[in-house]
Design a protein around this motif. Structure first.
Motif, PDB file in Angstrom:
ATOM      1  N   THR A  83       0.845  -1.204   0.000  1.00 23.70           N
ATOM      2  CA  THR A  83       0.000   0.000   0.000  1.00 23.70           C
ATOM      3  C   THR A  83       0.873   1.244   0.000  1.00 23.70           C
ATOM      4  O   THR A  83       1.881   1.302   0.691  1.00 23.70           O
ATOM      5  CB  THR A  83      -0.878   0.048   1.277  1.00 23.70           C
ATOM      6  OG1 THR A  83      -1.514  -1.188   1.421  1.00 23.70           O
ATOM      7  CG2 THR A  83      -1.884   1.182   1.221  1.00 23.70           C
ATOM      8  N   ARG A  84       0.460   2.226  -0.758  1.00 25.18           N
ATOM      9  CA  ARG A  84       1.225   3.463  -0.841  1.00 25.18           C
ATOM     10  C   ARG A  84       0.411   4.596  -0.223  1.00 25.18           C
ATOM     11  O   ARG A  84      -0.793   4.728  -0.479  1.00 25.18           O
ATOM     12  CB  ARG A  84       1.473   3.748  -2.344  1.00 25.18           C
ATOM     13  CG  ARG A  84       2.160   5.042  -2.648  1.00 25.18           C
ATOM     14  CD  ARG A  84       3.644   4.923  -2.459  1.00 25.18           C
ATOM     15  NE  ARG A  84       4.241   6.253  -2.545  1.00 25.18           N
ATOM     16  CZ  ARG A  84       5.405   6.581  -2.032  1.00 25.18           C
ATOM     17  NH1 ARG A  84       6.140   5.699  -1.393  1.00 25.18           N
ATOM     18  NH2 ARG A  84       5.876   7.791  -2.155  1.00 25.18           N
ATOM     19  N   ILE A  85       1.047   5.413   0.623  1.00 26.96           N
ATOM     20  CA  ILE A  85       0.378   6.615   1.136  1.00 26.96           C
ATOM     21  C   ILE A  85       1.241   7.810   0.746  1.00 26.96           C
ATOM     22  O   ILE A  85       2.405   7.904   1.150  1.00 26.96           O
ATOM     23  CB  ILE A  85       0.208   6.590   2.679  1.00 26.96           C
ATOM     24  CG1 ILE A  85      -0.426   5.274   3.143  1.00 26.96           C
ATOM     25  CG2 ILE A  85      -0.622   7.784   3.140  1.00 26.96           C
ATOM     26  CD1 ILE A  85      -0.468   5.092   4.663  1.00 26.96           C
ATOM     27  N   GLU A  86       0.680   8.676  -0.082  1.00 25.42           N
ATOM     28  CA  GLU A  86       1.414   9.889  -0.480  1.00 25.42           C
ATOM     29  C   GLU A  86       1.367  10.873   0.687  1.00 25.42           C
ATOM     30  O   GLU A  86       0.275  11.226   1.161  1.00 25.42           O
ATOM     31  CB  GLU A  86       0.772  10.526  -1.726  1.00 25.42           C
ATOM     32  CG  GLU A  86       0.837   9.670  -2.976  1.00 25.42           C
ATOM     33  CD  GLU A  86       2.265   9.401  -3.449  1.00 25.42           C
ATOM     34  OE1 GLU A  86       3.143  10.278  -3.270  1.00 25.42           O
ATOM     35  OE2 GLU A  86       2.505   8.297  -3.987  1.00 25.42           O
ATOM     36  N   ALA A  87       2.522  11.290   1.148  1.00 25.23           N
ATOM     37  CA  ALA A  87       2.555  12.211   2.304  1.00 25.23           C
ATOM     38  C   ALA A  87       3.888  12.961   2.317  1.00 25.23           C
ATOM     39  O   ALA A  87       4.939  12.356   2.148  1.00 25.23           O
ATOM     40  CB  ALA A  87       2.410  11.431   3.606  1.00 25.23           C
ATOM     41  N   SER A  88       3.797  14.267   2.513  1.00 27.90           N
ATOM     42  CA  SER A  88       5.034  15.053   2.618  1.00 27.90           C
ATOM     43  C   SER A  88       5.659  14.919   3.994  1.00 27.90           C
ATOM     44  O   SER A  88       6.779  15.367   4.217  1.00 27.90           O
ATOM     45  CB  SER A  88       4.749  16.534   2.365  1.00 27.90           C
ATOM     46  OG  SER A  88       4.160  16.686   1.100  1.00 27.90           O
TER      47      SER A  88
END
Ligand SMILES: Cc1cc2nc3c(=O)[nH]c(=O)nc-3n(C[C@H](O)[C@H](O)[C@H](O)COP(=O)(O)OP(=O)(O)OC[C@H]3O[C@@H](n4cnc5c(N)ncnc54)[C@H](O)[C@@H]3O)c2cc1C
Length: 400
Positions: free
Chosen positions: A240-245
C-alpha cells in the motif's frame, strides 16, 4: 577532599537525583559531598510535551536550582565509563576529551528513538524524540503552507500507535487546519503493527482512543508495517502506498548506549537490570536510573516504564541511595506502587486512568485540565528555593 557523586544527564532522573542527593546530605548536616551533574546543557528538556507546537519553549533552566543547592554543573557529553578507574571520559563543549573521577556514579542518560534500519526514514522521516528533531518537524510543517496544495502536502503519516504516536496524531488535525486553513481537507494516518487500536492498553482506554480518533478524523492502518519512506510518502509492507510530505516515526525507544562496556545485564530496551537500591549489580558504586533502569516498582510483578512518571521517582531514589551509601545511611528500596496515565487526545480532550489495569477515571475536558496541570507544572523542576526543592525531592513523599 570532598567525595563526589557524579550524575550523568540532566533530564527528569538526573535532575531529581542531584536534588535528592543534596537533600540527604543537608538532612545529615554533611558538607563532605560534591554533587556534580554532567550533561550537554543545564536544562531540563520536557520531552513529554514534544508533540506540541513551540517546542523550543519546552525547556527549563536548571542553573538557578543547581546554584541554590550548591550542585556543580559540568557541560559535556559522557563518552565512556571507566569503572576500573572510577571515572568517566567526556567531551567538553569545546570537544576536548576530559576525565573526571567519581566516588558514586549515577547513570541517567535517558533514551533515544531507534529507526531499526527502516529504509529512507533517516533521510526523509521526522520524529519528536529530542528537542532538535521535534523542532525540525515543526519547521517542516510550517514550511508546507507555502507549498502548492496537494493530497501529499495535506497528509501526515504517524508510524507507531503507542502513546507518543496517539498524542501527536490527535493533536495534528488542529495544527494542520491552523497551518493550511480551516477549509482544507487534511489527513492524519497512524500506521500500526498491531491488529487493534491501542491494543496494548485496557479495553476502556482503547475504546476512548478509537472514539477520539473517529471524531477527529484520524485514520488507523492496522496490521501494517513500514517498508520504505521516501520524499513523497511511505510504502507499507503489503505494498500500500500513502502519499505524504510528512512521515513521523514514533515507535521503538531504546536506553542510551552509555555504559555498554560494563559487564551487566540489560533488558530488551537496553536498560540496566538494577537492584532494589538501583545499583547496577557487580558495580557497588554505580547506579542507573530513569530510562536507563529496569527496576521493580512493587511486589506484584510490575516494572518501571520508560516514562517521566517513573524517571522522576527513580531519580529521587537513585540520588538518595548514592548519597546514603557515602553517608552511612541505609538505602531506600525503590518502590512506586501507583501508576496513572493521562493521554492527550487533541481537540477531543484527554483521558486519565489509574492503576496498572488502566481504569478510566476522567475523560474529555476534565482529563485535559489534569493533563495540562501534569505537563505544565507537576513534571517541571521545583522552585529554586532550598526548602521547596528538598521537600519535593523526598523519595517517600507522595507523587502521584
Ligand atoms: C514525544 C514524547 C512523549 C512522551 N510522553 C510522555 C508522557 O506523556 N508521560 C510520561 O510519563 N513520559 C513520556 N515520555 C517519556 C519521558 O519523556 C521519558 O521517560 C523521560 O524523559 C525519561 O527521563 P530521563 O531523565 O531518564 O531521560 P531524558 O529525559 O532523556 O534525559 C536524559 C538526559 O541525559 C543527557 N544525556 C544523554 N546522553 C548523555 C551523555 N552521553 N552524556 C551526558 N549527558 C547525556 C541528556 O542531554 C538529558 O539531559 C515521552 C517521551 C517523548 C519523547
Amino acid at each position: 577532599m570532598k567525595q563526589r557523586i557524579l550524575i550523568i544527564g540532566s533530564g527528569f532522573a538526573g535532575m531529581w537525583s542531584a536534588v535528592s542527593a543534596a537533600r540527604l546530605a543537608h538532612l545529615q548536616g554533611n558538607q563532605s559531598l560534591e554533587i556534580a551533574v554532567l550533561a550537554p546543557q543545564p536544562e531540563l528538556r520536557v520531552r513529554p510535551r514534544f508533540y506540541e507546537e513551540n517546542v523550543t519553549s519546552l525547556t527549563a533552566d536548571l542553573q538557578p536550582l543547581f546554584t541554590e543547592l550548591n550542585i556543580r554543573f559540568i557541560a559535556g557529553h559522557a563518552e565512556r565509563i571507566d569503572a576500573a578507574e572510577n571515572g568517566v571520559w567526556y567531551k567538553t563543549a569545546e570537544a576536548e576529551s576530559t576525565f573526571i573521577t567519581y566516588d558514586r556514579l549515577v547513570v541517567a542518560s535517558g533514551s533515544r528513538l531507534h529507526h531499526f534500519g527502516i529504509k529512507g526514514i533517516a533521510e526523509h522521516g521526522f520524529d519528536i524524540d529530542q528537542l532538535e528533531t521535534a523542532q525540525r518537524l515543526e519547521e517542516h510543517l510550517s514550511s508546507l503552507s507555502s507549498r502548492p496544495e496537494s493530497e501529499a502536502r495535506n497528509t501526515v503519516v504517524v508510524c507507531g500507535g503507542g502513546f507518543t504516536g496517539i498524542e501527536l496524531a490527535t493533536e495534528l488535525p488542529t495544527r494542520l487546519k491552523a497551518l493550511f486553513g480551516a477549509e482544507t481537507k487534511t489527513k492524519v494516518v497512524v500506521v500500526e503493527r498491531g491488529s487493534v487500536i491501542g491494543g496494548r492498553y485496557s479495553e476502556a482506554l482503547r475504546d476512548i482512543i478509537r472514539d477520539a480518533s473517529e471524531e477527529l478524523g484520524v485514520e488507523w492502518r492496522l496490521n501494517a508495517g513500514v517498508e520504505v519512506v521516501d520524499a513523497s510518502g511511505v510504502t507499507l509492507q503489503d505494498g500500500t502506498r500513502i502519499e505524504a510530505s510528512t512521515v513521523v516515526w514514533t515507535a521503538g525507544v531504546q536506553a542510551s548506549s552509555l555504559g555498554e562496556n560494563l559487564t551487566a545485564d540489560r533488558d530488551a530496551l537496553g536498560r540496566f537490570i538494577v537492584a532494589e537500591n538501583l545499583q547496577i549489580p557487580g558495580y557497588s558504586n554505580i547506579f542507573a536510573t530513569g530510562d536507563m533502569a529496569h527496576a521493580k516498582t512493587d511486589d506484584a510483578g510490575n516494572t518501571a516504564l520508560m516514562t517521566c512518571q517513573h524517571a522522576i521517582q527513580l531519580g529521587k531514589f537513585a540520588g538518595h541511595n548514592a548519597a546514603a551509601s557515602l553517608l552511612d545511611v541505609p538505602a531506600l528500596p525503590y518502590r512506586q506502587v501507583n501508576y496513572v496515565t493521562c493521554l492527550d487526545l487533541g481537540a477531543w480532550g484527554a483521558v486519565y486512568t489509574e492503576g496498572w489495569d488502566q481504569q478510566v477515571k476522567l475523560v474529555r475536558e476534565e482529563a485535559k485540565k489534569l493533563k495540562i496541570a501534569i505537563t505544565n507544572e507537576l513534571i517541571y523542576p521545583p522552585k529554586a528555593e532550598r526548602d521547596v526543592a528538598f521537600a519535593a525531592a523526598d523519595p517517600l513523599a507522595k507523587f502521584v
